[in-house]
Design an enzyme around this catalytic site. Sequence first.
Site, PDB file in Angstrom:
ATOM      1  N   ASP A   1      14.166   4.247  -0.489  1.00  0.00           N
ATOM      2  CA  ASP A   1      15.332   3.421  -0.156  1.00  0.00           C
ATOM      3  C   ASP A   1      16.503   4.335   0.214  1.00  0.00           C
ATOM      4  O   ASP A   1      16.734   5.367  -0.415  1.00  0.00           O
ATOM      5  CB  ASP A   1      15.711   2.541  -1.354  1.00  0.00           C
ATOM      6  N   ILE A   2      17.239   3.957   1.229  1.00  0.00           N
ATOM      7  CA  ILE A   2      18.349   4.790   1.717  1.00  0.00           C
ATOM      8  C   ILE A   2      19.510   4.826   0.718  1.00  0.00           C
ATOM      9  O   ILE A   2      20.315   5.770   0.731  1.00  0.00           O
ATOM     10  CB  ILE A   2      18.824   4.279   3.106  1.00  0.00           C
TER      11      ILE A   2
ATOM     12  N   HIS B   1       9.496  -6.755   1.572  1.00  0.00           N
ATOM     13  CA  HIS B   1       9.451  -5.429   0.953  1.00  0.00           C
ATOM     14  C   HIS B   1       9.472  -5.589  -0.547  1.00  0.00           C
ATOM     15  O   HIS B   1      10.154  -6.464  -1.089  1.00  0.00           O
ATOM     16  CB  HIS B   1      10.618  -4.550   1.413  1.00  0.00           C
TER      17      HIS B   1
HETATM   18  P1  5GP Z   1      16.964  -6.329  -0.034  1.00  0.00           P
HETATM   19  O1  5GP Z   1      18.354  -6.645  -0.483  1.00  0.00           O
HETATM   20  O2  5GP Z   1      16.647  -6.928   1.313  1.00  0.00           O
HETATM   21  O3  5GP Z   1      15.933  -6.656  -1.071  1.00  0.00           O
HETATM   22  O4  5GP Z   1      16.891  -4.745   0.076  1.00  0.00           O
HETATM   23  C1  5GP Z   1      16.996  -4.044   1.261  1.00  0.00           C
HETATM   24  C2  5GP Z   1      16.977  -2.580   0.893  1.00  0.00           C
HETATM   25  O5  5GP Z   1      16.818  -1.845   2.081  1.00  0.00           O
HETATM   26  C3  5GP Z   1      18.269  -2.090   0.236  1.00  0.00           C
HETATM   27  O6  5GP Z   1      17.961  -1.548  -1.051  1.00  0.00           O
HETATM   28  C4  5GP Z   1      18.802  -1.036   1.197  1.00  0.00           C
HETATM   29  O7  5GP Z   1      19.378   0.072   0.547  1.00  0.00           O
HETATM   30  C5  5GP Z   1      17.566  -0.657   1.996  1.00  0.00           C
HETATM   31  N1  5GP Z   1      17.817  -0.235   3.358  1.00  0.00           N
HETATM   32  C6  5GP Z   1      18.626  -0.856   4.277  1.00  0.00           C
HETATM   33  N2  5GP Z   1      18.589  -0.201   5.436  1.00  0.00           N
HETATM   34  C7  5GP Z   1      17.757   0.860   5.257  1.00  0.00           C
HETATM   35  C8  5GP Z   1      17.316   1.909   6.129  1.00  0.00           C
HETATM   36  O8  5GP Z   1      17.695   2.002   7.278  1.00  0.00           O
HETATM   37  N3  5GP Z   1      16.444   2.796   5.594  1.00  0.00           N
HETATM   38  C9  5GP Z   1      16.002   2.723   4.296  1.00  0.00           C
HETATM   39  N4  5GP Z   1      15.149   3.668   3.898  1.00  0.00           N
HETATM   40  N5  5GP Z   1      16.389   1.745   3.468  1.00  0.00           N
HETATM   41  C10 5GP Z   1      17.251   0.830   3.936  1.00  0.00           C
END
Ligand code: 5GP
Length: 126
Positions: free
Chosen positions: A35-36, A109
């Site tokens: 995760d970034i 994810h």
């Molecule tokens: P959600 O809130 O959809 O469950 O989580 C999305 C996750 O994706 C977040 O934890 C965020 O930090 C991660 N994320 C968003 N954009 C990127 C990216 O460009 N690369 C990576 N590796 N993670 C990302």
Amino acid sequence: MSYTYDPENIFAKILRGEIPNATVFESEHTLAFNDIAPAAPTHVLIIPKGPYVSYDHFSAEASDAEILDFTRAINEVCKITGVNMDVGNGFRAIANTGRDGVQDVPHFHLHIIGGRHMGRMVQKAD
Ligand code: 5GP
């Protein structure tokens, strides 16, 4: 039930190689990468390579091979990162889903988060 997948989401771009990622594990149907913005020392996102919006979409419409591959990838990631239960201290697996689940990226994810004590899972409702 019909699910609409947006091919311009950020994880679709990662899968197409349009933006980089720090890959932890890759198999035929699954990709796992850091995760970034990690919430803990270990924070890996496991995604199917197929166009699935959410966990419920994936579990409804993915093939048996995709589901098996994804499920096995969870163990591989936990072994690679050392959070697996046979040698490590455990982890939290989270699949934020939709508006109420506060899902930001509309490509299914699974967050694997560990390397520290995670605290209680969710706040109690008022
Ligand atoms: P959600 O809130 O959809 O469950 O989580 C999305 C996750 O994706 C977040 O934890 C965020 O930090 C991660 N994320 C968003 N954009 C990127 C990216 O460009 N690369 C990576 N590796 N993670 C990302």
